[in-house]
Design a protein around this motif. Structure first.
Motif, PDB file in Angstrom:
ATOM      1  N   GLU A   1     -80.779  29.211  31.089  1.00 13.48           N
ATOM      2  CA  GLU A   1     -79.746  28.870  32.070  1.00 13.48           C
ATOM      3  C   GLU A   1     -78.475  29.698  31.855  1.00 13.48           C
ATOM      4  OE1 GLU A   1     -79.463  24.658  31.483  1.00 13.48           O
ATOM      5  OE2 GLU A   1     -81.153  24.243  32.826  1.00 13.48           O
TER       6      GLU A   1
ATOM      7  N   LYS B   1     -68.629  22.107  25.791  1.00 14.21           N
ATOM      8  CA  LYS B   1     -69.859  22.081  26.586  1.00 14.21           C
ATOM      9  C   LYS B   1     -69.852  23.258  27.559  1.00 14.21           C
ATOM     10  CE  LYS B   1     -72.686  19.158  29.562  1.00 14.21           C
ATOM     11  NZ  LYS B   1     -73.630  20.207  29.691  1.00 14.21           N
TER      12      LYS B   1
ATOM     13  N   ASN C   1     -77.600  24.405  29.788  1.00 10.01           N
ATOM     14  CA  ASN C   1     -78.032  23.556  28.677  1.00 10.01           C
ATOM     15  C   ASN C   1     -78.945  24.296  27.717  1.00 10.01           C
ATOM     16  OD1 ASN C   1     -76.770  21.048  29.511  1.00 10.01           O
ATOM     17  ND2 ASN C   1     -78.186  21.134  31.247  1.00 10.01           N
ATOM     18  N   ASN C   2     -79.486  25.428  28.170  1.00 11.48           N
ATOM     19  CA  ASN C   2     -80.345  26.219  27.286  1.00 11.48           C
ATOM     20  C   ASN C   2     -80.075  27.708  27.532  1.00 11.48           C
ATOM     21  OD1 ASN C   2     -82.024  27.144  29.498  1.00 11.48           O
ATOM     22  ND2 ASN C   2     -83.132  25.202  29.418  1.00 11.48           N
TER      23      ASN C   2
ATOM     24  N   ASP D   1     -81.875  25.524  22.705  1.00 10.70           N
ATOM     25  CA  ASP D   1     -80.486  25.143  22.954  1.00 10.70           C
ATOM     26  C   ASP D   1     -79.592  26.358  22.755  1.00 10.70           C
ATOM     27  OD1 ASP D   1     -81.208  22.502  23.395  1.00 10.70           O
ATOM     28  OD2 ASP D   1     -80.741  21.868  21.345  1.00 10.70           O
TER      29      ASP D   1
END
Length: 172
Positions: free
Chosen positions: A142, A133, A138-139, A126
């Protein structure tokens, strides 16, 4: 080649593209917003400074003290954030062009040095804690992949600005 090395190589290549654009536009035009655009080179470079810091440093290993000593991060986020803002230009002489160039290079060096100490095991982790956000990741894989894609997006915008200011496209 490891995945982290591939991502690092892509970040370096996208910065090489930006550096070519930087070398092609005279400094006296960096704060000019050409007709038909909503941005200028100074804002684009400031945006790339904070974006690389966010996507490839903060989200990967957390806030970096060297970056904080180099730039006033909170002030730069206010001036150069692009997430949903319509204001995409910097005021004339907000930051001297030579200083923006040095900061762009220094944050990039910190980024590459930071990534050089990591391996593929971190990529599926993570993101480090951030106050909102992440817009696309998401990780950590990415976030790093977005870093170079985002920089190439802004390269296209910078090319359009440069062209609108009367400087032709040069491909190497």
């Amino acid at each position: 080649m490891s995945k982290i090395d591939f991502l690092k190589e892509q970040i370096i290549e996208s910065r090489n593209f930006v550096n070519r654009l930087v070398s092609e536009l005279p400094e006296n035009l960096w704060y000019t917003i050409p007709e038909g655009t909503d941005s200028n080179f100074a804002w684009q470079i400031g945006h790339l400074i904070i974006s690389q810091n966010f996507h490839a440093i903060v989200c990967i290993t957390g806030s970096n003290e060297a970056v904080s000593k180099l730039i006033p991060v909170i002030d730069y986020v206010k001036a150069f954030n692009g997430m949903g803002t319509l204001h995409r230009s910097a005021e004339k002489n907000l930051i001297p062009v030579a200083e923006l160039k040095k900061q762009l290079d220094a944050v990039h060096e910190i980024c590459i040095s930071n990534l050089s100490r990591l391996d593929d095991r971190i990529l599926l982790e993570d993101l480090e804690p951030i106050p909102f956000k992440h817009p696309v990741a998401n990780n950590k894989y990415e976030a790093l992949a977005w870093c170079f894609k985002h920089e190439m997006w802004h390269s296209a915008e910078m090319e359009a600005i440069k062209r609108a200011l009367g400087h032709s496209i040069k491909w190497m």
